[in-house]
Motif scaffolding. Sequence first.
Motif, PDB file in Angstrom:
ATOM      1  N   MET A   1      17.919  14.567  18.729  1.00 55.64           N
ATOM      2  CA  MET A   1      17.624  13.323  18.021  1.00 55.64           C
ATOM      3  C   MET A   1      18.073  13.400  16.573  1.00 55.64           C
ATOM      4  O   MET A   1      17.961  14.429  15.950  1.00 55.64           O
ATOM      5  CB  MET A   1      16.120  13.057  18.060  1.00 55.64           C
ATOM      6  N   LYS A   2      18.524  12.272  16.094  1.00 57.17           N
ATOM      7  CA  LYS A   2      19.019  12.319  14.730  1.00 57.17           C
ATOM      8  C   LYS A   2      17.939  11.988  13.728  1.00 57.17           C
ATOM      9  O   LYS A   2      16.917  11.395  14.034  1.00 57.17           O
ATOM     10  CB  LYS A   2      20.189  11.360  14.581  1.00 57.17           C
ATOM     11  N   LYS A   3      18.152  12.360  12.495  1.00 58.36           N
ATOM     12  CA  LYS A   3      17.241  12.034  11.416  1.00 58.36           C
ATOM     13  C   LYS A   3      17.588  10.627  10.953  1.00 58.36           C
ATOM     14  O   LYS A   3      18.634  10.395  10.390  1.00 58.36           O
ATOM     15  CB  LYS A   3      17.393  13.048  10.289  1.00 58.36           C
ATOM     16  N   SER A   4      16.670   9.706  11.222  1.00 60.43           N
ATOM     17  CA  SER A   4      17.018   8.313  11.025  1.00 60.43           C
ATOM     18  C   SER A   4      16.826   7.870   9.588  1.00 60.43           C
ATOM     19  O   SER A   4      16.121   8.471   8.826  1.00 60.43           O
ATOM     20  CB  SER A   4      16.137   7.423  11.926  1.00 60.43           C
ATOM     21  N   THR A   5      17.463   6.772   9.304  1.00 60.71           N
ATOM     22  CA  THR A   5      17.223   6.092   8.032  1.00 60.71           C
ATOM     23  C   THR A   5      15.937   5.289   8.149  1.00 60.71           C
ATOM     24  O   THR A   5      15.379   5.154   9.235  1.00 60.71           O
ATOM     25  CB  THR A   5      18.391   5.135   7.732  1.00 60.71           C
ATOM     26  N   GLU A 461      19.777   7.468  20.763  1.00 56.80           N
ATOM     27  CA  GLU A 461      20.716   7.039  19.733  1.00 56.80           C
ATOM     28  C   GLU A 461      21.588   5.872  20.165  1.00 56.80           C
ATOM     29  O   GLU A 461      21.954   5.024  19.353  1.00 56.80           O
ATOM     30  CB  GLU A 461      21.591   8.216  19.304  1.00 56.80           C
ATOM     31  N   ASP A 462      21.951   5.814  21.453  1.00 56.75           N
ATOM     32  CA  ASP A 462      22.839   4.733  21.886  1.00 56.75           C
ATOM     33  C   ASP A 462      22.141   3.377  21.799  1.00 56.75           C
ATOM     34  O   ASP A 462      22.774   2.356  21.510  1.00 56.75           O
ATOM     35  CB  ASP A 462      23.379   4.982  23.297  1.00 56.75           C
ATOM     36  N   ILE A 463      20.829   3.359  21.983  1.00 56.71           N
ATOM     37  CA  ILE A 463      20.069   2.112  21.853  1.00 56.71           C
ATOM     38  C   ILE A 463      19.915   1.744  20.382  1.00 56.71           C
ATOM     39  O   ILE A 463      20.097   0.586  19.984  1.00 56.71           O
ATOM     40  CB  ILE A 463      18.705   2.246  22.544  1.00 56.71           C
ATOM     41  N   THR A 467      21.107  -1.704  17.826  1.00 58.01           N
ATOM     42  CA  THR A 467      20.240  -2.367  16.848  1.00 58.01           C
ATOM     43  C   THR A 467      20.855  -2.332  15.455  1.00 58.01           C
ATOM     44  O   THR A 467      20.863  -3.336  14.731  1.00 58.01           O
ATOM     45  CB  THR A 467      18.856  -1.703  16.837  1.00 58.01           C
ATOM     46  N   GLU A 468      21.373  -1.181  15.059  1.00 55.30           N
ATOM     47  CA  GLU A 468      21.995  -1.069  13.740  1.00 55.30           C
ATOM     48  C   GLU A 468      23.169  -2.026  13.605  1.00 55.30           C
ATOM     49  O   GLU A 468      23.365  -2.660  12.551  1.00 55.30           O
ATOM     50  CB  GLU A 468      22.464   0.370  13.512  1.00 55.30           C
TER      51      GLU A 468
END
Length: 549
Positions: A1-5, A461-463, A467-468
Amino acid sequence: MKKSTRALALLLSLLMLLAALAGCAKQGETPAADTPAADTPASDTPAADTPAADTEKNSEHLTITVGYWDVDAALANRENDTVLKTIEEKFNVTFEPVNVTWDDYNQKFQLWASSDSLPDIFASDVRTTATFAEWANDGLLHEIPSDLSAYPNLAKYLDSPESDTCMVGDKMYCIFRQTYVEQAETVDDRSIVYRWDLAQKAGITEEPKTWDEFREMIQAIIKADPEGKNIQGMTACGPEYLVGVFFTYSMPAAVVGGNTFRWVDNGDGTYVPAYFAGKNLGDDAVATWQLLRDMYQESTIEADIALATNDQAYNKFLNGQCAAMLATGYAGPWDGMIQYWKEVNGTNYTDVVKCLDLMPSVDGNAYYWMWDYAWSESYFSSKVDDEKFDRILQIYDYLLSDEGVMLSRYGVEGETYEIVDGKYVQESPDARTVFPSINLFHDLVAWTPVEPYEYISLIPEDILAVTEARIENARNAPVPEFDSRYTDIFVSMGTDFGLSLGDDMLTIMTGDRPVEEMWQEIIDRYKAAGLEDIIQQVNDTAKELGYQG
């Protein structure tokens, strides 16, 4: 999982809302084209130090009733729920549930208001409707004091333009529950998702870019019925969800109803509610009404849309009974539907489910539904005495502190979350199961308070990428012209006049008489309620204030 904004952190903080939101989203005021973009809400300012509970001051044990969605379940594990026990012990209170659901909360609060039996604390979404002023003027709501210096986190949070929407006259009667931190993020309040895999099996080769292409695709899926399930057209999480998405077709500034509706120049310098824009009052709306009527009659919109609920929509779409679904943002149904998709359908969600782009309007521009930063708000019964109200405000102040944010949103460090590299918070997927009261305290004050750590999202992340991309697209979308000063004038009049967008829409969409005829009857009812006099009064006041030449 990435570190999100922080934009991604917002998504999970919305999950409980998006898993079951009905009606959503109420809409508020957005600056006109000739005013600056909405100020960043004050919650972007770091929270004050965690307040210490005043044990001497709070020596008397109090019971606080709370009306909130599924609060029975949230408070059901008092013996083992460390989050609940910590907050109750810290402030010497017991929270008593007054349960509502997403399908009945409006009716229950109206019933309790009529019998003067509202809970001590309750959350709803009526501050942009005539109901808010009605409740305040009837003495049902506790006023929020103007001096909040004893509650510094709450004072900082309420130091926001959004607080203007919480006023009746010169007094504040509710606390907005911030949902978004920038205007473009409100695009994630609604999305139409559709079964692209079934569309391809039905012979569709390109994703739809216009409403006509969308209709053709849905009709092709219904006719082909690739899975043999007697598939229907588009469902929704509630009939009122249609308002924002479809109003942008011919009246993009009219997506706000209630009594905070927007006003536009009708071409001759006279300002009218955007809902009634046109050469003749209401002409601009006709194209939207006709589009909805056509889509309903041809079954692109399912026949029983007027009875649609959140759970029904999720179940129908998950099980292949509907070709499309109008819900909250693309990632919104994660908790209630998407996380089960592969188990039920054996496919990856983003491979087979696409999100409809912003559709072009009659003028060729692709607008989005520009709504309020906060779709709902907290209220307090006027029957709450001073001592209990002080205790409630202490709790709200605590829930906005760093300590309160971490406890109420994530639980106990080491049990249900970890701090990674001293910067990121990684939540356990079962935090809400271990500590069910998180389902209440997580969003009681705000959906998106300032957090001391960045969030590592549980959503794939693909979802999140979809959204982004939608938010970025909204940032570049055109803004319909309106002037919020006229809304301010109208609200200051204190009239009970309001717009019932959802009811009007359903009446016309499901009707069997000509659209123009039914719409004119509705306009005539608004005229009988004082529409023309209101337009005159607002414009007269605008001239006195120098808004018009």
